[in-house]
Each structure stands twice: as structure tokens, then as C-alpha cells.
Design a protein around this motif. Structure first.
Motif, PDB file in Angstrom:
ATOM      1  N   LEU A  15      -7.929 -14.247  17.510  1.00  0.00           N
ATOM      2  CA  LEU A  15      -7.894 -13.674  16.379  1.00  0.00           C
ATOM      3  C   LEU A  15      -7.594 -13.756  15.386  1.00  0.00           C
ATOM      4  O   LEU A  15      -7.572 -14.946  15.234  1.00  0.00           O
ATOM      5  CB  LEU A  15      -6.451 -12.965  17.186  1.00  0.00           C
ATOM      6  CG  LEU A  15      -5.787 -11.923  16.440  1.00  0.00           C
ATOM      7  CD1 LEU A  15      -6.234 -10.689  16.974  1.00  0.00           C
ATOM      8  CD2 LEU A  15      -3.766 -11.989  16.325  1.00  0.00           C
ATOM      9  N   GLN A  16      -8.728 -12.770  14.358  1.00  0.00           N
ATOM     10  CA  GLN A  16      -8.787 -13.591  12.860  1.00  0.00           C
ATOM     11  C   GLN A  16      -8.021 -12.492  12.485  1.00  0.00           C
ATOM     12  O   GLN A  16      -8.291 -11.076  12.076  1.00  0.00           O
ATOM     13  CB  GLN A  16     -10.026 -13.270  13.008  1.00  0.00           C
ATOM     14  CG  GLN A  16     -11.209 -14.453  13.718  1.00  0.00           C
ATOM     15  CD  GLN A  16     -12.204 -14.693  12.915  1.00  0.00           C
ATOM     16  OE1 GLN A  16     -12.389 -14.165  11.753  1.00  0.00           O
ATOM     17  NE2 GLN A  16     -13.072 -15.404  13.726  1.00  0.00           N
ATOM     18  N   LEU A  17      -7.493 -12.325  11.650  1.00  0.00           N
ATOM     19  CA  LEU A  17      -6.202 -11.852  10.528  1.00  0.00           C
ATOM     20  C   LEU A  17      -6.172 -12.766   9.213  1.00  0.00           C
ATOM     21  O   LEU A  17      -6.035 -13.164   9.103  1.00  0.00           O
ATOM     22  CB  LEU A  17      -4.991 -11.374  11.003  1.00  0.00           C
ATOM     23  CG  LEU A  17      -4.341 -11.412  12.435  1.00  0.00           C
ATOM     24  CD1 LEU A  17      -2.812 -12.525  12.661  1.00  0.00           C
ATOM     25  CD2 LEU A  17      -4.946  -9.891  11.969  1.00  0.00           C
ATOM     26  N   ILE A  18      -7.000 -11.340   8.088  1.00  0.00           N
ATOM     27  CA  ILE A  18      -7.224 -11.698   6.951  1.00  0.00           C
ATOM     28  C   ILE A  18      -6.780 -10.923   5.667  1.00  0.00           C
ATOM     29  O   ILE A  18      -7.238  -9.514   5.974  1.00  0.00           O
ATOM     30  CB  ILE A  18      -8.724 -11.722   6.742  1.00  0.00           C
ATOM     31  CG1 ILE A  18      -9.260 -13.042   7.462  1.00  0.00           C
ATOM     32  CG2 ILE A  18      -9.529 -11.978   5.492  1.00  0.00           C
ATOM     33  CD1 ILE A  18     -10.887 -12.873   7.582  1.00  0.00           C
ATOM     34  N   ASN A  19      -5.839 -10.859   4.539  1.00  0.00           N
ATOM     35  CA  ASN A  19      -5.572 -10.674   4.048  1.00  0.00           C
ATOM     36  C   ASN A  19      -4.501  -9.087   3.935  1.00  0.00           C
ATOM     37  O   ASN A  19      -4.806  -7.821   4.146  1.00  0.00           O
ATOM     38  CB  ASN A  19      -6.978 -10.548   3.178  1.00  0.00           C
ATOM     39  CG  ASN A  19      -6.246  -8.712   1.072  1.00  0.00           C
ATOM     40  OD1 ASN A  19      -5.403 -10.369   0.754  1.00  0.00           O
ATOM     41  ND2 ASN A  19      -7.108  -8.470   0.687  1.00  0.00           N
ATOM     42  N   PHE A  20      -3.727  -9.441   4.641  1.00  0.00           N
ATOM     43  CA  PHE A  20      -2.338  -8.472   5.366  1.00  0.00           C
ATOM     44  C   PHE A  20      -1.552  -9.184   4.541  1.00  0.00           C
ATOM     45  O   PHE A  20      -1.110  -9.998   4.373  1.00  0.00           O
ATOM     46  CB  PHE A  20      -2.535  -8.913   7.046  1.00  0.00           C
ATOM     47  CG  PHE A  20      -3.033  -8.338   7.627  1.00  0.00           C
ATOM     48  CD1 PHE A  20      -3.200  -6.518   7.721  1.00  0.00           C
ATOM     49  CD2 PHE A  20      -4.334  -8.817   8.369  1.00  0.00           C
ATOM     50  CE1 PHE A  20      -4.669  -5.967   8.355  1.00  0.00           C
ATOM     51  CE2 PHE A  20      -5.333  -8.563   9.045  1.00  0.00           C
ATOM     52  CZ  PHE A  20      -5.611  -6.965   8.829  1.00  0.00           C
ATOM     53  N   ASN A  21      -0.335  -8.265   4.098  1.00  0.00           N
ATOM     54  CA  ASN A  21       1.157  -8.469   3.673  1.00  0.00           C
ATOM     55  C   ASN A  21       1.667  -9.918   5.260  1.00  0.00           C
ATOM     56  O   ASN A  21       1.755 -10.336   4.509  1.00  0.00           O
ATOM     57  CB  ASN A  21       2.095  -7.143   3.833  1.00  0.00           C
ATOM     58  CG  ASN A  21       3.280  -7.525   3.226  1.00  0.00           C
ATOM     59  OD1 ASN A  21       3.850  -8.629   2.394  1.00  0.00           O
ATOM     60  ND2 ASN A  21       4.184  -6.633   3.938  1.00  0.00           N
ATOM     61  N   ILE A  22       1.272  -9.237   6.379  1.00  0.00           N
ATOM     62  CA  ILE A  22       1.995  -9.679   7.772  1.00  0.00           C
ATOM     63  C   ILE A  22       0.421  -9.569   8.405  1.00  0.00           C
ATOM     64  O   ILE A  22       0.675  -8.842   8.937  1.00  0.00           O
ATOM     65  CB  ILE A  22       3.623  -8.869   7.848  1.00  0.00           C
ATOM     66  CG1 ILE A  22       4.720  -9.155   6.933  1.00  0.00           C
ATOM     67  CG2 ILE A  22       3.975 -10.096   8.940  1.00  0.00           C
ATOM     68  CD1 ILE A  22       6.216  -8.913   8.134  1.00  0.00           C
ATOM     69  N   GLY A  23       0.858 -11.321   8.669  1.00  0.00           N
ATOM     70  CA  GLY A  23      -0.321 -10.737   9.425  1.00  0.00           C
ATOM     71  C   GLY A  23      -0.356 -10.679  10.456  1.00  0.00           C
ATOM     72  O   GLY A  23      -1.273  -9.512  11.353  1.00  0.00           O
TER      73      GLY A  23
END
Length: 168
Positions: A15-23
Motif C-alpha cells: 500500500l502506498q499513501l501519498i499526500n493525505f491528511n490521514i494516510g
């Protein structure tokens, strides 16, 4: 971003999470364990919010967040990876106003590198947190408001240059 609630069997990989308030928020109680591997979180305000129990995170890579991991849940393990250039790498908050059961957790073999305020903050730990085999470059571990004293924290961490060690 993912919001996981009341999941009994879970396996997430890559899983890749980029540039969220809460990943991502991981919220679940009870067995069996949930496995999350090969996770990359970049440039989020808050990387992971873990309010559930029995999560196993392996190969965690978190970069440039305000808070890398915010843990309110119990019986979770974080093994391997790097938490780098965050304001706070890992915050564990067992304050009764916010948390249900964030005890009996462990952090193993993670590199905490260039986190700006603290690599790990342990707040109101009642029953055991294990920190083992971790490498800290600048700003180590702070234990705040622990009602049972420092005996509830077991730390065997390799700490490098400019690290304050465990501050209570």
C-alpha cells in the motif's frame, strides 16, 4: 484513504499513501491478527492512525509526515522499516481521555532517522511497551506521565549520535 473498521481477517501488501491528511486508519478489535506489509506513506499530515488491536505492521516506510504513527490500540507490533523526517515518528497515547487499550505493543528493528521533535513519545503507558533493536539518529524516546513508572517500558535500542536516549 483506507478506513478499516471491524475487520476480522486482513492482509494488505504494497500500500502506498501519498499526500493525505490521514494516510490510513486501522480500527478493529480482537483476533485474528491483521497483517500489513510493505507500506509506504509520504507527505501526509498523519501517516497511520491505529486505534484497533492485533495489527502486525512489517516493512513500514514513512517519510515527511507531521506524525508518522499515532497508536491508540493494543497488542500491535511494528517491525522493520524506516520512519524519517517526521515531526514525531511514533506517538503512543494511553491517556484515558483518548485511548481504549494502547498497551502491550512492540516496536522492533525500525530506523528512526532525522525526526524533528521526537522519534517516539510514550504517554501514560500502563502495561508494557517493548522497543528493541531500533536505531535512532537524533531525538530518541520520551516517556511522559507513566503512572506505573518506567518499569512498564522495556527498551533495548541502539542509539546513535545526538540522541538523548530515553527521557522520562
Amino acid at each position: 484513504p483506507p478506513y478499516l473498521n471491524s475487520v476480522s481477517q486482513l492482509s494488505i501488501r504494497g500500500l502506498q499513501l501519498i499526500n493525505f491528511n490521514i494516510g490510513a486508519t486501522f480500527q478493529s478489535v480482537g483476533f485474528p491478527s491483521k497483517l500489513v506489509t510493505d507500506l509506504i506513506v509520504t507527505d501526509c499530515n498523519q501517516g497511520l492512525r491505529v486505534t484497533g488491536e492485533y495489527f502486525q505492521f512489517a516493512n513500514i516506510n514513512i517519510y515527511g509526515t507531521q506524525i508518522g504513527i499515532l497508536n491508540y490500540g493494543g497488542n500491535n507490533t511494528y517491525t522493520g522499516g524506516i520512519i524519517k523526517t517526521c515531526i514525531y515518528g511514533l506517538i503512543v497515547n494511553n491517556n484515558p481521555l483518548y485511548a481504549g487499550n494502547p498497551d502491550h505493543n512492540g516496536v522492533y528493528n525500525i530506523t528512526f532517522n532525522h525526526n524533528l521533535s521526537a522519534s517516539i513519545i510514550l504517554s501514560y503507558i500502563n502495561l508494557s511497551w517493548v522497543i528493541q533493536g531500533c536505531n535512532f539518529w537524533a531525538n530518541g524516546v520520551s516517556a511522559l506521565g507513566n503512572p506505573l513508572g518506567d518499569n512498564s517500558i522495556v527498551a533495548s535500542a541502539y542509539e546513535t549520535y545526538r540522541c538523548g536516549g530515553i527521557v522520562t
